[in-house]
Design an enzyme around this catalytic site. Structure first.
Site, PDB file in Angstrom:
ATOM      1  N   ASN A 192       1.995  -5.108  -3.178  1.00 22.16           N
ATOM      2  CA  ASN A 192       0.590  -5.402  -2.890  1.00 22.16           C
ATOM      3  C   ASN A 192      -0.174  -4.110  -2.597  1.00 22.16           C
ATOM      4  O   ASN A 192       0.310  -3.252  -1.848  1.00 22.16           O
ATOM      5  CB  ASN A 192       0.541  -6.312  -1.648  1.00 22.16           C
ATOM      6  CG  ASN A 192      -0.829  -6.866  -1.346  1.00 22.16           C
ATOM      7  OD1 ASN A 192      -1.492  -7.409  -2.240  1.00 22.16           O
ATOM      8  ND2 ASN A 192      -1.277  -6.739  -0.109  1.00 22.16           N
ATOM      9  N   HIS A 252     -10.613  -5.888  -2.180  1.00 23.63           N
ATOM     10  CA  HIS A 252     -11.687  -5.671  -1.204  1.00 23.63           C
ATOM     11  C   HIS A 252     -12.812  -4.984  -1.975  1.00 23.63           C
ATOM     12  O   HIS A 252     -12.733  -3.791  -2.279  1.00 23.63           O
ATOM     13  CB  HIS A 252     -11.193  -4.788  -0.055  1.00 23.63           C
ATOM     14  CG  HIS A 252     -10.104  -5.426   0.754  1.00 23.63           C
ATOM     15  ND1 HIS A 252     -10.314  -6.566   1.494  1.00 23.63           N
ATOM     16  CD2 HIS A 252      -8.804  -5.102   0.923  1.00 23.63           C
ATOM     17  CE1 HIS A 252      -9.197  -6.908   2.110  1.00 23.63           C
ATOM     18  NE2 HIS A 252      -8.260  -6.034   1.776  1.00 23.63           N
ATOM     19  N   ASP A 302     -12.441 -10.059  -0.645  1.00 23.35           N
ATOM     20  CA  ASP A 302     -13.716 -10.141   0.064  1.00 23.35           C
ATOM     21  C   ASP A 302     -14.695  -9.227  -0.660  1.00 23.35           C
ATOM     22  O   ASP A 302     -14.298  -8.274  -1.330  1.00 23.35           O
ATOM     23  CB  ASP A 302     -13.615  -9.840   1.570  1.00 23.35           C
ATOM     24  CG  ASP A 302     -12.823  -8.593   1.912  1.00 23.35           C
ATOM     25  OD1 ASP A 302     -12.725  -7.678   1.073  1.00 23.35           O
ATOM     26  OD2 ASP A 302     -12.306  -8.505   3.048  1.00 23.35           O
ATOM     27  N   GLU A 311       0.804  -1.238   0.000  1.00 22.11           N
ATOM     28  CA  GLU A 311       0.000   0.000   0.000  1.00 22.11           C
ATOM     29  C   GLU A 311       0.831   1.280   0.000  1.00 22.11           C
ATOM     30  O   GLU A 311       0.585   2.183   0.802  1.00 22.11           O
ATOM     31  CB  GLU A 311      -0.956  -0.015   1.202  1.00 22.11           C
ATOM     32  CG  GLU A 311      -1.914  -1.180   1.154  1.00 22.11           C
ATOM     33  CD  GLU A 311      -2.857  -1.264   2.358  1.00 22.11           C
ATOM     34  OE1 GLU A 311      -2.878  -0.315   3.160  1.00 22.11           O
ATOM     35  OE2 GLU A 311      -3.575  -2.268   2.481  1.00 22.11           O
ATOM     36  N   GLU A 349      -6.380 -10.446  -1.142  1.00 25.04           N
ATOM     37  CA  GLU A 349      -7.195 -10.197   0.065  1.00 25.04           C
ATOM     38  C   GLU A 349      -8.684 -10.137  -0.287  1.00 25.04           C
ATOM     39  O   GLU A 349      -9.445  -9.333   0.256  1.00 25.04           O
ATOM     40  CB  GLU A 349      -6.761  -8.891   0.742  1.00 25.04           C
ATOM     41  CG  GLU A 349      -5.291  -8.857   1.095  1.00 25.04           C
ATOM     42  CD  GLU A 349      -4.857  -7.613   1.838  1.00 25.04           C
ATOM     43  OE1 GLU A 349      -5.732  -6.857   2.325  1.00 25.04           O
ATOM     44  OE2 GLU A 349      -3.644  -7.369   1.912  1.00 25.04           O
TER      45      GLU A 349
HETATM   46  O1  G3I Z   1      -4.619  -7.881  19.142  1.00 26.56           O
HETATM   47  C1  G3I Z   1      -5.193  -6.681  19.637  1.00 26.56           C
HETATM   48  C2  G3I Z   1      -5.932  -6.931  20.917  1.00 26.56           C
HETATM   49  O2  G3I Z   1      -5.021  -7.366  21.900  1.00 26.56           O
HETATM   50  C3  G3I Z   1      -6.637  -5.656  21.346  1.00 26.56           C
HETATM   51  O3  G3I Z   1      -7.431  -5.915  22.465  1.00 26.56           O
HETATM   52  C4  G3I Z   1      -7.532  -5.118  20.239  1.00 26.56           C
HETATM   53  C5  G3I Z   1      -8.167  -3.790  20.597  1.00 26.56           C
HETATM   54  O4  G3I Z   1      -8.506  -3.051  19.450  1.00 26.56           O
HETATM   55  O5  G3I Z   1      -6.753  -4.919  19.083  1.00 26.56           O
HETATM   56  C6  G3I Z   1      -6.145  -6.123  18.590  1.00 26.56           C
HETATM   57  O6  G3I Z   1      -5.389  -5.821  17.460  1.00 26.56           O
HETATM   58  C7  G3I Z   1      -6.144  -5.590  16.272  1.00 26.56           C
HETATM   59  C8  G3I Z   1      -5.688  -6.569  15.221  1.00 26.56           C
HETATM   60  O7  G3I Z   1      -6.332  -6.295  13.988  1.00 26.56           O
HETATM   61  C9  G3I Z   1      -5.991  -8.018  15.597  1.00 26.56           C
HETATM   62  O8  G3I Z   1      -7.353  -8.208  15.710  1.00 26.56           O
HETATM   63  C10 G3I Z   1      -5.885  -4.172  15.822  1.00 26.56           C
HETATM   64  O9  G3I Z   1      -6.436  -3.237  16.752  1.00 26.56           O
HETATM   65  C11 G3I Z   1      -6.498  -3.952  14.458  1.00 26.56           C
HETATM   66  O10 G3I Z   1      -6.073  -2.688  13.970  1.00 26.56           O
HETATM   67  C12 G3I Z   1      -6.020  -5.019  13.495  1.00 26.56           C
HETATM   68  O11 G3I Z   1      -6.689  -4.827  12.275  1.00 26.56           O
HETATM   69  C13 G3I Z   1      -6.069  -5.432  11.149  1.00 26.56           C
HETATM   70  C14 G3I Z   1      -5.812  -4.368  10.101  1.00 26.56           C
HETATM   71  O12 G3I Z   1      -5.260  -4.987   8.942  1.00 26.56           O
HETATM   72  C15 G3I Z   1      -4.829  -3.318  10.588  1.00 26.56           C
HETATM   73  O13 G3I Z   1      -4.720  -2.289   9.645  1.00 26.56           O
HETATM   74  C16 G3I Z   1      -7.019  -6.482  10.606  1.00 26.56           C
HETATM   75  O14 G3I Z   1      -7.135  -7.556  11.547  1.00 26.56           O
HETATM   76  C17 G3I Z   1      -6.486  -7.022   9.288  1.00 26.56           C
HETATM   77  O15 G3I Z   1      -7.482  -7.819   8.679  1.00 26.56           O
HETATM   78  C18 G3I Z   1      -6.173  -5.875   8.355  1.00 26.56           C
HETATM   79  O16 G3I Z   1      -5.617  -6.395   7.173  1.00 26.56           O
HETATM   80  C19 G3I Z   1      -5.308  -5.438   6.155  1.00 26.56           C
HETATM   81  C20 G3I Z   1      -4.128  -5.966   5.397  1.00 26.56           C
HETATM   82  O17 G3I Z   1      -3.059  -6.238   6.282  1.00 26.56           O
HETATM   83  C21 G3I Z   1      -3.670  -4.976   4.312  1.00 26.56           C
HETATM   84  N1  G3I Z   1      -4.775  -4.618   3.432  1.00 26.56           N
HETATM   85  C22 G3I Z   1      -5.991  -4.172   4.126  1.00 26.56           C
HETATM   86  C23 G3I Z   1      -6.457  -5.201   5.140  1.00 26.56           C
HETATM   87  C24 G3I Z   1      -7.744  -4.790   5.776  1.00 26.56           C
HETATM   88  O18 G3I Z   1      -7.592  -3.599   6.480  1.00 26.56           O
END
Ligand code: G3I
Length: 458
Positions: free
Chosen positions: A203, A239, A268, A161, A266
């Site tokens: 990517n 997406h 969906d 990105e 990715e």
């Molecule tokens: O693990 C912590 C947890 O301990 C805490 O309690 C909680 C509170 O918010 O947060 C948890 O971490 C989160 C993590 O996902 C695991 O669930 C983060 O806040 C959250 O920001 C994170 O989001 C991820 C996101 O990327 C971050 O930008 C998503 O799971 C993940 O699906 C998403 O994936 C991205 C790709 O890497 C790149 N392309 C876009 C895609 C969707 O946004």
């Protein structure tokens, strides 16, 4: 990133109708060889069909039952990102990623690595760096993580990105971008040196058709290919909303025509009456392109998805197959050119293996160095070539300018860090047959070495 639908939807709704209609005709044709799971059908067509996995869910049997039955590739949803793998500078943590790799290996799946460098999900210490300190830290991160997973991932999202949304077609502003426009190519060179066997991908999202952003990336890839920057593939996140661009496949094809693989990384799709059609159309588009080597959906069940109530995946929250699943499976079974099937383990690194019997040695050796430099630092890739009698071991001496220092090395052990530094083979690359070549690398601060290195064989 939230799925972006407004601009594309407004301009491309009309065009998609033809694509979906044409695709549905294909999907209804009798299947030549009908697999009964996504992974079996994809493998028949020589592709991976993967899912993003949150490793915490690997202990939930309802989750792993679907994952193991249907997918032959996995991507760590978060566990291989910078904040997870290097939570404090120089201290690496591979627990979550290693767990996923073990699961994949035990279940005949490949692993897509995601993502070495990204402006999001950086550890706080990296967010506080800039300039050459950040560049150096970033390249070291790429080197260390790609080395750790060397031979265990079939592809890496080296950079994620980095392009801006909107009509500029240019780079996104970020702390990484502010280290210099060459940060992306520096990352790819470091990744290649660390894991020569992995496909190295760029990517991004909002690239699901021919638009300003995808064209900006297209121009970068074309430039990289023309200058020998090691890039092998482009990931299209996909997406998607309630429509699909009419030139979705044409966009993939123009990248493939540059000589890179393309991967749907990715996928969906917003729930609704068009969801199954769009899933099918994306699958058909990939299968129509021989260089489209994998499709990955961003999660297993709707409730696993980052998109929450969009219900954007192939299985409902109970693990039941949705209409979208059937659409994908039919598309996989119906069409596509056949390429060699993916192996259950990733291809080995391209460096040549040691000969089966030790060579006599003392035949001498030579070394040459290629450099990737920036203000305040460099990465050196050194090629070692065995002389007429082969080698039992080798040492390459490199003279560094005053003020420069080696900060880390891979595939060799460095003696010292300043002045003239000797790099000696590690256990797997010392024995070389006559004329055989191996590579090692090192990273440093300050000015890059200027003189040709000397090589001594034992
Ligand atoms: O693990 C912590 C947890 O301990 C805490 O309690 C909680 C509170 O918010 O947060 C948890 O971490 C989160 C993590 O996902 C695991 O669930 C983060 O806040 C959250 O920001 C994170 O989001 C991820 C996101 O990327 C971050 O930008 C998503 O799971 C993940 O699906 C998403 O994936 C991205 C790709 O890497 C790149 N392309 C876009 C895609 C969707 O946004």
């Amino acid at each position: 990133m939230r799925p972006r639908t407004r601009t594309l939807q407004a301009t491309l709704t009309l065009a998609v109708a033809g694509v979906l209609a044409a695709g549905m005709t294909v999907a209804l044709a009798p299947a030549a060889s009908a697999g009964t799971t996504l992974r079996a059908s994809a493998a028949e067509k020589g592709r991976y069909f993967g899912a993003a996995v949150a490793t915490g869910k690997l202990s939930t049997s309802a989750y792993t039952t679907v994952l193991n039955r249907e997918f032959n590739s996995v991507t760590a949803e978060n566990e291989m990102k910078w904040d997870a793998t290097e939570p404090s500078q120089g201290r690496f943590s591979y627990t979550g990623g290693d767990r996923l790799v073990s699961h994949a290996q035990a279940n005949g799946m490949g692993v897509r690595g995601h993502a070495l460098l990204w402006h999001q999900q950086q550890p706080s210490w990296a967010q506080g760096l800039s300039g050459s300190a950040l560049r150096s830290a970033a390249i070291n991160h790429v080197t260390q993580v790609a080395t750790h997973y060397r031979g265990k991932v079939y592809a890496w999202d080296v950079v994620n990105e980095a392009f801006a949304d909107g009509g500029s077609g240019g780079r996104r502003d970020s702390n990484l971008q502010r280290t210099g426009n060459d940060w992306i190519e520096a990352a790819f060179r470091a990744a290649r040196a660390a894991d020569p066997g992995a496909k190295l991908c760029y990517n991004d999202y909002n690239t699901d058709g021919i638009n300003a952003k995808s064209t900006g990336i297209y121009n970068m890839v074309r430039d990289f290919k023309s200058r020998g920057v090691p890039i092998d593939c482009v990931g299209f996140q996909s997406h998607l909303g309630t429509t699909l661009a009419g030139d979705y496949q044409a966009n993939l094809q123009r990248f493939a025509d540059l000589g890179v693989d393309v991967q749907i990384t990715e996928l969906d799709v917003m729930t609704g009456s068009n969801q199954a059609n769009i899933y099918g159309a994306v699958t058909r588009a990939c299968l129509a392109i021989s260089r489209c080597t994998s499709i990955t959906v961003w999660g297993v069940r709707d409730c696993d998805s980052w998109r929450g109530s969009d219900n954007a995946l192939l299985f409902d929250c109970n693990g039941n197959k949705k209409a979208a699943y059937t659409s994908v499976l039919n598309a996989l079974n119906a069409g596509g050119t056949s390429t060699p099937p993916p192996t259950s383990t990733p291809p080995p690194p391209t460096s040549t293996p040691p000969p089966t019997s030790p060579p006599p040695g003392t035949g001498g050796c030579s070394a040459s160095v290629s450099l990737n430099t920036w203000s305040g630092g460099f990465v050196a890739t050194v090629k070692v070539t065995a002389g007429a009698n082969g080698t039992r071991g080798w040492t390459v001496s490199v003279a560094l300018p005053g003020g420069s220092a080696v900060t880390n090395a891979w595939s060799a052990t460095a003696a010292g860090s300043t002045g003239t530094v000797g790099f000696t083979n590690v256990d797997y690359n010392g024995q070389l047959a006559a004329g055989q070549v191996t590579e090692f690398g090192f990273q440093g601060t300050g000015a890059a070495p200027g003189a040709t290195p000397t090589c001594t064989a034992s």
